[in-house]
Motif scaffolding. Structure first.
Motif, mmCIF file in Angstrom:
data_model
loop_
_atom_site.group_PDB
_atom_site.id
_atom_site.type_symbol
_atom_site.label_atom_id
_atom_site.label_comp_id
_atom_site.label_asym_id
_atom_site.label_seq_id
_atom_site.Cartn_x
_atom_site.Cartn_y
_atom_site.Cartn_z
ATOM 1 N N SER A 1 42.758 79.762 17.025
ATOM 2 C CA SER A 1 42.641 79.742 18.485
ATOM 3 C C SER A 1 42.787 81.154 19.046
ATOM 4 O O SER A 1 42.401 81.411 20.190
ATOM 5 C CB SER A 1 43.716 78.828 19.099
ATOM 6 O OG SER A 1 44.991 79.120 18.570
ATOM 7 N N VAL B 1 42.024 82.781 22.806
ATOM 8 C CA VAL B 1 43.060 83.237 23.748
ATOM 9 C C VAL B 1 43.384 84.733 23.638
ATOM 10 O O VAL B 1 43.886 85.329 24.588
ATOM 11 C CB VAL B 1 44.363 82.395 23.624
ATOM 12 C CG1 VAL B 1 44.103 80.946 23.979
ATOM 13 C CG2 VAL B 1 44.990 82.488 22.250
ATOM 14 N N TYR C 1 49.870 80.274 24.638
ATOM 15 C CA TYR C 1 49.373 80.755 25.937
ATOM 16 C C TYR C 1 49.046 79.583 26.864
ATOM 17 O O TYR C 1 49.177 79.701 28.078
ATOM 18 C CB TYR C 1 48.138 81.652 25.766
ATOM 19 C CG TYR C 1 48.446 83.025 25.200
ATOM 20 C CD1 TYR C 1 49.742 83.398 24.870
ATOM 21 C CD2 TYR C 1 47.443 83.955 25.012
ATOM 22 C CE1 TYR C 1 50.031 84.646 24.360
ATOM 23 C CE2 TYR C 1 47.710 85.218 24.506
ATOM 24 C CZ TYR C 1 49.005 85.556 24.175
ATOM 25 O OH TYR C 1 49.293 86.797 23.674
ATOM 26 N N ASP C 2 48.629 78.449 26.303
ATOM 27 C CA ASP C 2 48.346 77.267 27.135
ATOM 28 C C ASP C 2 49.631 76.750 27.770
ATOM 29 O O ASP C 2 49.668 76.430 28.960
ATOM 30 C CB ASP C 2 47.735 76.137 26.289
ATOM 31 C CG ASP C 2 46.283 76.409 25.895
ATOM 32 O OD1 ASP C 2 45.706 77.401 26.378
ATOM 33 O OD2 ASP C 2 45.744 75.619 25.107
ATOM 34 N N GLY D 1 50.771 78.599 30.606
ATOM 35 C CA GLY D 1 49.824 78.605 31.731
ATOM 36 C C GLY D 1 49.107 79.921 31.903
ATOM 37 O O GLY D 1 48.709 80.288 33.011
ATOM 38 N N SER E 1 46.371 81.069 29.796
ATOM 39 C CA SER E 1 45.189 81.171 28.945
ATOM 40 C C SER E 1 43.960 81.505 29.776
ATOM 41 O O SER E 1 43.852 81.088 30.931
ATOM 42 C CB SER E 1 44.995 79.835 28.228
ATOM 43 O OG SER E 1 43.839 79.876 27.455
ATOM 44 N N ASN F 1 41.168 80.320 29.031
ATOM 45 C CA ASN F 1 40.313 79.139 28.903
ATOM 46 C C ASN F 1 40.804 78.013 29.798
ATOM 47 O O ASN F 1 41.924 78.048 30.310
ATOM 48 C CB ASN F 1 40.325 78.647 27.451
ATOM 49 C CG ASN F 1 39.948 79.765 26.506
ATOM 50 O OD1 ASN F 1 40.803 80.299 25.806
ATOM 51 N ND2 ASN F 1 38.700 80.149 26.529
ATOM 52 N N ARG F 2 39.976 76.975 29.923
ATOM 53 C CA ARG F 2 40.399 75.764 30.627
ATOM 54 C C ARG F 2 41.559 75.161 29.829
ATOM 55 O O ARG F 2 41.460 75.022 28.611
ATOM 56 C CB ARG F 2 39.229 74.777 30.676
ATOM 57 C CG ARG F 2 39.477 73.582 31.569
ATOM 58 C CD ARG F 2 38.336 72.573 31.441
ATOM 59 N NE ARG F 2 38.249 72.001 30.099
ATOM 60 C CZ ARG F 2 39.009 71.004 29.658
ATOM 61 N NH1 ARG F 2 39.915 70.463 30.436
ATOM 62 N NH2 ARG F 2 38.869 70.550 28.415
ATOM 63 N N ILE F 3 42.645 74.841 30.511
ATOM 64 C CA ILE F 3 43.812 74.315 29.774
ATOM 65 C C ILE F 3 43.674 72.798 29.664
ATOM 66 O O ILE F 3 43.493 72.114 30.669
ATOM 67 C CB ILE F 3 45.126 74.742 30.459
ATOM 68 C CG1 ILE F 3 45.180 76.284 30.406
ATOM 69 C CG2 ILE F 3 46.334 74.124 29.772
ATOM 70 C CD1 ILE F 3 46.443 76.921 30.877
ATOM 71 N N VAL G 1 48.273 69.367 27.825
ATOM 72 C CA VAL G 1 49.228 70.487 27.785
ATOM 73 C C VAL G 1 50.123 70.446 29.019
ATOM 74 O O VAL G 1 49.661 70.150 30.120
ATOM 75 C CB VAL G 1 48.472 71.842 27.758
ATOM 76 C CG1 VAL G 1 49.450 73.009 27.856
ATOM 77 C CG2 VAL G 1 47.627 71.954 26.500
ATOM 78 N N ASN H 1 52.621 72.873 31.387
ATOM 79 C CA ASN H 1 52.983 74.262 31.663
ATOM 80 C C ASN H 1 54.513 74.347 31.732
ATOM 81 O O ASN H 1 55.125 73.956 32.724
ATOM 82 C CB ASN H 1 52.350 74.712 32.980
ATOM 83 C CG ASN H 1 52.695 76.152 33.327
ATOM 84 O OD1 ASN H 1 53.676 76.706 32.831
ATOM 85 N ND2 ASN H 1 51.882 76.755 34.179
#
Ligand code: KIV
Length: 265
Positions: free
Chosen positions: A46, A50, A217-218, A221, A223, A225-227, A231, A233
Motif C-alpha cells: 500500500s 500512500v 495513514y488511513d 485520516g 491519506s 486516497n479515498r479512505i 476505516v 479516523n
C-alpha cells in the motif's frame, strides 16, 4: 524488549486475545506504533499509494519493499515485521524465493505476505519448506485490481465464499502461518477464522477475526486516497498520533473496533 513471534500470536489466538497489526513504512511510525503496543507491523505494498502517490499497488518494486522494510526493521524492537511480496515478484517459485530472500536478508522481514489463493499454494509450500514464514492474503487483493474491476467486497456469492474457504485451508496446509482477509462479509471471515488454526487478521472483514489491520495513514485520516468506509479516523478524537495509535490498539483489544458502522454490508 522481547520480539513478538508467531508462537506468541498462536497463543493469542488460542486465548481469544485480539491481535493488533498496523502498516508502517518508516522508522518514526514504527517507533510510535511499538510504543502503542502494536503486535505486528506490515510493510504493505500500500506504500505505492500512500507514500509514492501511485493509483494502485502495481508499480511497487522489490527494491522499494526492501528499502522500506529495512527502515522499519532497523528500529523495530517488539513487533513482528511482515513485508509484502509486490506485484510480479513471485511469478515462479525461484523468483519468489529470490524476492523473499531479499526481504528477509536485506530488509530484515520476519515473515512475507503473498496475495492469492489456489494459484499461490505451491509457491507458499516452496517458501515455507525453505524456512520462509508466509502470511497469505485473500478477499480483496489489490494486486488483482484490474481483474477484480474495482475495490469492492469479495466473497458475497456462495461459490466465491466456498472457494475462499478452500483456498484458506490450502494455504494453511501449504505452511502459511498467518492469513489476512480483506473486505469480505463478516460471516465468511468468521467461518474462515474458526476453521483455521493459524491467526487470521481482518481489514474490512468484520469483528470476528483473530485481529485487525489498518493502513496507518488511513486511520490517521491523512491519506491522499479515498479512505474506505471500514476505516475509523483515530486521530479525530485523540489529538496526537501517539494517542491515536494507542486508541486503535485499545479498541481492537477490547473488541470495540470495528464497530457496526465499519463492517461492510
Ligand atoms: O499493503 C497493505 O497495506 C495491505 C493491507 C491493506 C492488509 O496488504
Amino acid at each position: 524488549m522481547a520480539k513478538i513471534t508467531i508462537s506468541h500470536l498462536n497463543k493469542m489466538k488460542q486465548a481469544g486475545e485480539k491481535i493488533t497489526m498496523l502498516t508502517s513504512y518508516d522508522a518514526s511510525m514504527t517507533r510510535l506504533a511499538e510504543t502503542a503496543g502494536v503486535d505486528t507491523l506490515l510493510v504493505g505494498d500500500s506504500l505505492g499509494m500512500v507514500i509514492q502517490g501511485h493509483g494502485s499497488t502495481l508499480p511497487v518494486s522489490v527494491d522499494d519493499m526492501v528499502y522500506h522494510t529495512a527502515t522499519v526493521a532497523r528500529v523495530s524492537q517488539s513487533a513482528m515485521v511482515i513485508a509484502d511480496m509486490p506485484f510480479m515478484s513471485h511469478g515462479t517459485q525461484q523468483q519468489a524465493l529470490d524476492t523473499a530472500g531479499r526481504l528477509m536478508k536485506e530488509g530484515g522481514a520476519e515473515m512475507v505476505k503473498i496475495e492469492g489463493g489456489a494459484p499461490q499454494v505451491e509457491t507458499v509450500r516452496h517458501l515455507t519448506e525453505r524456512a520462509v514464514p508466509v502470511c497469505g492474503h485473500l478477499g480483496l487483493m489489490p494486486q488483482s485490481i484490474h481483474q477484480l474491476g474495482g475495490y469492492r467486497v469479495q466473497g458475497k456469492e456462495a461459490q466465491a465464499a466456498d472457494q475462499m474457504i478452500a483456498d484458506a485451508l490450502a494455504l494453511q496446509a501449504a505452511g502459511a502461518q498467518m492469513l489476512v482477509l480483506e473486505c469480505i462479509p463478516q460471516a465468511l471471515a468468521q467461518s474462515i477464522t474458526q476453521e483455521l488454526a493459524i491467526p487470521v487478521i481482518g481489514i474490512g472483514a468484520g469483528k470476528d477475526t483473530d485481529g485487525q489491520v489498518l493502513v496507518c495513514y488511513d486511520m490517521l485520516g491523512m491519506s491522499v486516497n479515498r479512505i474506505p468506509s471500514f476505516v475509523k479516523n483515530f486521530l479525530a478524537d485523540t489529538g496526537s498520533v501517539q494517542e491515536a495509535l494507542s486508541a486503535y490498539v485499545s479498541a481492537v483489544r477490547a473488541g470495540e473496533f470495528p464497530a457496526a458502522e465499519h463492517i461492510p454490508a
